[in-house]
Design a protein around this motif. Sequence first.
Motif, PDB file in Angstrom:
ATOM      1  N   TRP A  69      58.231 -26.129  75.529  1.00  0.00           N
ATOM      2  CA  TRP A  69      57.152 -27.330  75.527  1.00  0.00           C
ATOM      3  C   TRP A  69      57.241 -27.532  77.295  1.00  0.00           C
ATOM      4  CZ3 TRP A  69      56.938 -32.440  74.560  1.00  0.00           C
ATOM      5  CH2 TRP A  69      56.842 -33.201  75.847  1.00  0.00           C
ATOM      6  N   VAL A  70      58.587 -26.586  77.988  1.00  0.00           N
ATOM      7  CA  VAL A  70      58.555 -26.717  79.890  1.00  0.00           C
ATOM      8  C   VAL A  70      57.569 -26.013  80.236  1.00  0.00           C
ATOM      9  CG1 VAL A  70      59.523 -25.351  81.749  1.00  0.00           C
ATOM     10  CG2 VAL A  70      61.722 -26.973  79.612  1.00  0.00           C
ATOM     11  N   THR A  71      56.895 -25.092  79.533  1.00  0.00           N
ATOM     12  CA  THR A  71      55.293 -24.058  80.202  1.00  0.00           C
ATOM     13  C   THR A  71      53.994 -25.017  79.720  1.00  0.00           C
ATOM     14  OG1 THR A  71      55.831 -22.317  78.254  1.00  0.00           O
ATOM     15  CG2 THR A  71      56.988 -21.827  80.004  1.00  0.00           C
ATOM     16  N   GLY A  72      54.353 -25.775  78.886  1.00  0.00           N
ATOM     17  CA  GLY A  72      53.675 -26.398  78.076  1.00  0.00           C
ATOM     18  C   GLY A  72      53.354 -27.595  78.525  1.00  0.00           C
ATOM     19  N   ILE A  73      54.184 -28.271  78.903  1.00  0.00           N
ATOM     20  CA  ILE A  73      53.837 -29.696  80.255  1.00  0.00           C
ATOM     21  C   ILE A  73      53.103 -28.703  81.797  1.00  0.00           C
ATOM     22  CG2 ILE A  73      55.000 -31.382  80.915  1.00  0.00           C
ATOM     23  CD1 ILE A  73      55.027 -32.019  78.094  1.00  0.00           C
ATOM     24  N   MET A  74      54.105 -28.212  82.635  1.00  0.00           N
ATOM     25  CA  MET A  74      53.250 -27.694  83.676  1.00  0.00           C
ATOM     26  C   MET A  74      51.981 -27.353  83.292  1.00  0.00           C
ATOM     27  SD  MET A  74      56.641 -25.853  84.450  1.00  0.00           S
ATOM     28  CE  MET A  74      55.904 -25.713  86.149  1.00  0.00           C
ATOM     29  N   ASN A  75      51.648 -26.638  82.729  1.00  0.00           N
ATOM     30  CA  ASN A  75      50.038 -26.956  82.047  1.00  0.00           C
ATOM     31  C   ASN A  75      49.173 -27.837  81.778  1.00  0.00           C
ATOM     32  OD1 ASN A  75      49.229 -23.613  82.493  1.00  0.00           O
ATOM     33  ND2 ASN A  75      51.168 -23.588  80.905  1.00  0.00           N
ATOM     34  N   SER A  76      49.867 -28.466  81.162  1.00  0.00           N
ATOM     35  CA  SER A  76      48.916 -29.911  80.954  1.00  0.00           C
ATOM     36  C   SER A  76      49.130 -30.235  81.822  1.00  0.00           C
ATOM     37  CB  SER A  76      50.106 -30.238  79.075  1.00  0.00           C
ATOM     38  OG  SER A  76      51.173 -31.256  79.725  1.00  0.00           O
ATOM     39  N   ILE A  77      50.341 -30.865  82.909  1.00  0.00           N
ATOM     40  CA  ILE A  77      50.140 -31.617  83.844  1.00  0.00           C
ATOM     41  C   ILE A  77      48.967 -31.460  85.073  1.00  0.00           C
ATOM     42  CG2 ILE A  77      51.216 -32.938  86.112  1.00  0.00           C
ATOM     43  CD1 ILE A  77      51.802 -34.120  83.387  1.00  0.00           C
ATOM     44  N   ASN A  78      49.048 -30.180  85.223  1.00  0.00           N
ATOM     45  CA  ASN A  78      48.463 -29.105  85.843  1.00  0.00           C
ATOM     46  C   ASN A  78      46.900 -29.830  85.606  1.00  0.00           C
ATOM     47  OD1 ASN A  78      47.172 -27.638  88.131  1.00  0.00           O
ATOM     48  ND2 ASN A  78      47.240 -26.253  86.504  1.00  0.00           N
ATOM     49  N   MET A  79      46.467 -29.627  84.106  1.00  0.00           N
ATOM     50  CA  MET A  79      44.576 -29.677  83.262  1.00  0.00           C
ATOM     51  C   MET A  79      43.917 -31.175  83.858  1.00  0.00           C
ATOM     52  SD  MET A  79      44.742 -27.316  80.054  1.00  0.00           S
ATOM     53  CE  MET A  79      44.248 -25.285  80.410  1.00  0.00           C
ATOM     54  N   VAL A 183      49.230 -38.622  76.509  1.00  0.00           N
ATOM     55  CA  VAL A 183      48.302 -38.636  76.925  1.00  0.00           C
ATOM     56  C   VAL A 183      48.137 -36.935  77.562  1.00  0.00           C
ATOM     57  CG1 VAL A 183      47.085 -39.441  79.678  1.00  0.00           C
ATOM     58  CG2 VAL A 183      47.504 -41.144  77.937  1.00  0.00           C
ATOM     59  N   PRO A 184      49.297 -36.254  78.182  1.00  0.00           N
ATOM     60  CA  PRO A 184      48.611 -35.263  78.540  1.00  0.00           C
ATOM     61  C   PRO A 184      48.908 -33.924  77.349  1.00  0.00           C
ATOM     62  CG  PRO A 184      50.891 -35.945  79.281  1.00  0.00           C
ATOM     63  CD  PRO A 184      50.424 -36.887  79.174  1.00  0.00           C
ATOM     64  N   ILE A 185      49.545 -34.542  76.001  1.00  0.00           N
ATOM     65  CA  ILE A 185      49.043 -33.577  75.128  1.00  0.00           C
ATOM     66  C   ILE A 185      47.947 -33.725  74.568  1.00  0.00           C
ATOM     67  CG2 ILE A 185      50.615 -33.600  72.529  1.00  0.00           C
ATOM     68  CD1 ILE A 185      52.998 -34.492  73.717  1.00  0.00           C
ATOM     69  N   ILE A 186      46.991 -34.994  74.194  1.00  0.00           N
ATOM     70  CA  ILE A 186      45.775 -35.271  73.422  1.00  0.00           C
ATOM     71  C   ILE A 186      45.241 -33.888  74.387  1.00  0.00           C
ATOM     72  CG2 ILE A 186      44.474 -36.544  73.195  1.00  0.00           C
ATOM     73  CD1 ILE A 186      46.012 -38.565  72.654  1.00  0.00           C
ATOM     74  N   ASP A 187      45.539 -34.857  76.137  1.00  0.00           N
ATOM     75  CA  ASP A 187      44.290 -34.192  77.184  1.00  0.00           C
ATOM     76  C   ASP A 187      43.720 -32.445  76.809  1.00  0.00           C
ATOM     77  OD1 ASP A 187      42.325 -34.711  79.243  1.00  0.00           O
ATOM     78  OD2 ASP A 187      43.962 -32.774  80.431  1.00  0.00           O
ATOM     79  N   THR A 188      45.562 -31.876  76.881  1.00  0.00           N
ATOM     80  CA  THR A 188      45.044 -30.270  76.659  1.00  0.00           C
ATOM     81  C   THR A 188      44.209 -29.327  76.223  1.00  0.00           C
ATOM     82  OG1 THR A 188      47.346 -30.217  77.696  1.00  0.00           O
ATOM     83  CG2 THR A 188      46.443 -28.608  76.995  1.00  0.00           C
ATOM     84  N   PRO A 189      44.483 -29.981  74.406  1.00  0.00           N
ATOM     85  CA  PRO A 189      43.543 -29.101  73.702  1.00  0.00           C
ATOM     86  C   PRO A 189      41.788 -29.449  73.950  1.00  0.00           C
ATOM     87  CG  PRO A 189      44.836 -30.664  72.945  1.00  0.00           C
ATOM     88  CD  PRO A 189      45.574 -30.782  73.554  1.00  0.00           C
ATOM     89  N   THR A 190      41.707 -31.055  74.182  1.00  0.00           N
ATOM     90  CA  THR A 190      40.615 -31.436  74.393  1.00  0.00           C
ATOM     91  C   THR A 190      39.964 -30.475  76.410  1.00  0.00           C
ATOM     92  OG1 THR A 190      41.222 -33.658  73.993  1.00  0.00           O
ATOM     93  CG2 THR A 190      38.956 -33.013  75.335  1.00  0.00           C
ATOM     94  N   VAL A 191      40.260 -30.450  76.832  1.00  0.00           N
ATOM     95  CA  VAL A 191      39.918 -29.603  77.794  1.00  0.00           C
ATOM     96  C   VAL A 191      40.199 -28.174  77.629  1.00  0.00           C
ATOM     97  CG1 VAL A 191      40.830 -28.595  80.378  1.00  0.00           C
ATOM     98  CG2 VAL A 191      41.156 -31.306  79.815  1.00  0.00           C
ATOM     99  N   ALA A 192      40.722 -26.852  77.208  1.00  0.00           N
ATOM    100  CA  ALA A 192      40.506 -26.019  77.120  1.00  0.00           C
ATOM    101  C   ALA A 192      39.665 -26.138  75.722  1.00  0.00           C
ATOM    102  CB  ALA A 192      42.396 -25.693  75.750  1.00  0.00           C
TER     103      ALA A 192
END
Length: 204
Positions: A69-79, A183-192
């Motif tokens: 969760w922590v690493t995922g959120i830190m990366n998703s907010i960055n993306m 929003v960040p949960i949906i955005d992260t896989p989309t950007v990736a």
Amino acid sequence: QEYLNKQLIGILLTGTLGFLVGLADDSYDTNPMLKFCGQFVCAVILISTDIYIHISGIFFIDALFTIFWVTGIMNSINMLDNMDGITASTSLVIFGTCLLCLIFQRLFISTYSFILIGLMGAIIGFLYYNVHPSKMYMGDTGSQFLGVMLSSMSILLLWNFRDSESGNFELKQILIPLFAFAVPIIDTPTVAIRRLARGQSPFV
């Protein structure tokens, strides 16, 4: 009182480390693996200060889920920091949700509420310069700090928001964080996926 102090120290340490990890990346364009190591250390510090997601009742599984969760959120907010005002406004909504959870638990007059109000005030001030057309961007320094603060506060106030008399897992423990972080949960896989489709690494 002991756990409260321990948790506050954990939030302070991880907030500082997240800021420094982002600052190093903005200044020296560090290797993505170095950034991930910093994020991993943030997660370990939170777990060691009793800030982790109680989802299974088994500490090892809870700790692994917390690290994810922590690493995922830190990366998703960055993306997510790729459009004017989107990261700041999304963070504002999430911190507001955390504040509502405190209000529902009748804990508004607490250290955490003051932290949340301070963070929300800073974001509102930043948004003045970040809305379209943006005059200022937060970069990794801001997104990594926000990412670790969002993940730590959400663990304390959203993931562990349940009936005090029940020690068992409750459905709202998943639903509230998922709605708040939609929003960040949906955005992260989309950007990736888009970056991979262009032949780029999703971590750069």
